[in-house]
Design an enzyme around this catalytic site. Structure first.
Site, PDB file in Angstrom:
ATOM      1  CG  HIS A  52      -1.814   1.216   1.337  1.00  0.00           C
ATOM      2  ND1 HIS A  52      -1.323   2.180   2.194  1.00  0.00           N
ATOM      3  CD2 HIS A  52      -2.961   1.712   0.781  1.00  0.00           C
ATOM      4  CE1 HIS A  52      -2.267   3.139   2.205  1.00  0.00           C
ATOM      5  NE2 HIS A  52      -3.146   3.068   1.471  1.00  0.00           N
ATOM      6  CD  GLU A  55      -2.496   2.548  -3.572  1.00  0.00           C
ATOM      7  OE1 GLU A  55      -3.025   3.756  -3.526  1.00  0.00           O
ATOM      8  OE2 GLU A  55      -2.837   1.653  -2.681  1.00  0.00           O
ATOM      9  CG  HIS A  56      -0.310   6.125  -0.498  1.00  0.00           C
ATOM     10  ND1 HIS A  56      -0.658   7.501   0.190  1.00  0.00           N
ATOM     11  CD2 HIS A  56      -1.334   5.298  -0.404  1.00  0.00           C
ATOM     12  CE1 HIS A  56      -1.805   6.953   0.648  1.00  0.00           C
ATOM     13  NE2 HIS A  56      -2.204   5.567   0.218  1.00  0.00           N
ATOM     14  CD  GLU A 132      -4.913   5.328   3.483  1.00  0.00           C
ATOM     15  OE1 GLU A 132      -5.849   4.833   2.794  1.00  0.00           O
ATOM     16  OE2 GLU A 132      -3.819   5.551   3.120  1.00  0.00           O
TER      17      GLU A 132
END
Length: 412
Positions: A52, A55-56, A132
């Site tokens: 993740h 991905e950022h 997040e």
């Protein structure tokens, strides 16, 4: 190598990248995406959240584009650019007018192939991801699924948190992300799909140009088999206004023949306002505002369950009402008229989901990611109609008894 499916061109490039193209007459838009078989289930526990975070990080700049350039690239054309990470894959998608497809493919290739992955960018983006994670921790109807997953999967990689934990995210370095990118973003783990107003020959030529020299690399290490189910209940204390409850069990892999019977059962139990749980727990008893079923089907296993949110004084009655509905379905299945109705509901949802280029795009990726044979819309509908009462009764008896469930409650 190219092989036509009905209305779809499927090609595997020499480096292993699978390319699926679906022309859709009568539209002026196109959706494109790149998927990488790399997700939370492929991570070591101490590197949880790495997929993740990567991905950022690809959005923080490439060899040709700054982060601001990336943000402007398709938005300035009226299009959109998005990305997400699951337990088994990472996806990057774009939706644009047909005349901007070339630019969309170029941006997608740039993101997945040439991210800078600079340490100074990671220092900043790590803070964004920590925010997040904090947001999920402050959202109990999200957090309860994370906690339930950890309890249900009992250390199995399918129970990993996609975002990671604060400790694991803080420990990931830029070198870790570069190594992950080099290992995972390779031809044998990559899928490119495009759906909309397109010429397959032209698009395939462009994909070859943009992705043809991606290193082939190695396939992802298979996720281990599902753990042994340990039913039970657990309570996590949190000063919230409601109790958030997930009741669920280990299900079946995506390719299992029992998946469609379970989908029909979940639709009957909690798939909308007409469902049994909504009508009983909310409409008749007034014990919850939100109550619905939840399902996930992975390549090696799955999950099927119920979510409900209720005030502390109503929790016992609400949970019991939900368990009563599970038991009723487990013991009796679905009567003929209800089974016919939920078949029509599921078929309608499938058809409506194909009314957009984005829906078609994700359908293509779905078949490739699960390595399942492509099925036309008519074939999918026929498979839903072919699920008979005996299959539903068997699936209900196997997966819905309350004694098989793992229940987790988050609240005061």
């Amino acid at each position: 190598m190219s092989r036509p499916w009905e209305g779809v061109t499927r090609t595997r490039l020499e480096n292993g990248i699978e390319v699926l193209l679906e022309p859709i007459p009568g539209v002026r838009s196109v959706a494109a995406g790149v998927w990488v078989r790399q997700g939370a289930a492929h991570e070591a526990p101490e590197r949880m959240g790495g997929s993740h975070l990567l991905e950022h990080m690809v959005f923080k700049g490439t060899e040709r584009r700054s982060a601001h350039d990336i943000a402007l690239s398709l938005e300035s054309l009226g299009g959109s650019l998005d990305a997400y990470t699951t337990r088994e894959s990472t996806g990057f998608t774009a939706r644009v007018l047909d005349r901007h497809l070339d630019e969309a493919l170029d941006v997608l290739a740039d993101l997945v192939r040439r991210p800078l992955l600079r340490a100074e960018d990671l220092d900043l983006e790590r803070e964004v991801v920590l925010e997040e994670i904090a947001m999920v921790d402050d959202t109990p109807d999200d957090l309860v699924f994370e906690l339930h997953g950890e309890r249900l999967w009992a250390g199995h990689p399918y129970g990993h948190r996609i975002l990671g934990t604060p400790d694991t995210v803080r420990a990931i370095t830029a070198d870790d992300l570069r190594a992950l990118h080099a290992e995972a973003y390779v031809g044998r783990r990559m899928i490119v799909c495009v759906a909309g107003h397109l010429d397959p020959d032209d698009v395939l030529a462009r994909v070859r140009q943009l992705f043809g020299d991606v290193p082939a690399g190695c396939e992802a290490t298979p996720v281990p088999p599902a753990p042994r189910l340990v039913p039970g209940s657990e309570r996590v204390s949190r000063p919230t206004q409601q109790c958030h409850v997930v009741i669920g069990t280990l299900g079946v892999p995506h390719g299992d023949v029992r998946r469609l019977p379970l989908v029909l059962l979940a639709t009957a139990l909690g798939g909308g306002m007409s469902s049994r749980l909504f009508q009983q727990v909310r409409e008749k008893l007034g014990l919850a505002y939100a109550v619905h079923t939840v399902q996930s089907f992975y390549r090696r296993a799955g999950f099927t369950g119920i979510y409900l949110g209720t005030r502390p004084e109503s929790e016992g009655r609400a949970v019991q009402a939900a368990l009563d509905e599970l038991r009723r379905a487990a013991e009796h299945g679905l009567p003929a008229d209800e089974l016919a109705r939920v078949r029509e509901q599921v078929k309608g949802e499938v058809i409506l989901g194909m009314e957009s280029t984005s829906g078609r795009l994700h359908r293509l990726a779905h078949y490739a990611l699960h390595e399942e044979p492509y099925r036309t819309l008519d074939q999918v509908l026929e498979r839903v109609d072919a699920v008979d009462a005996d299959a539903v009764v068997a699936a209900a008896a196997e997966f819905l008894p309350p004694e098989r469930q793992v229940a987790l409650s988050l609240g005061p």
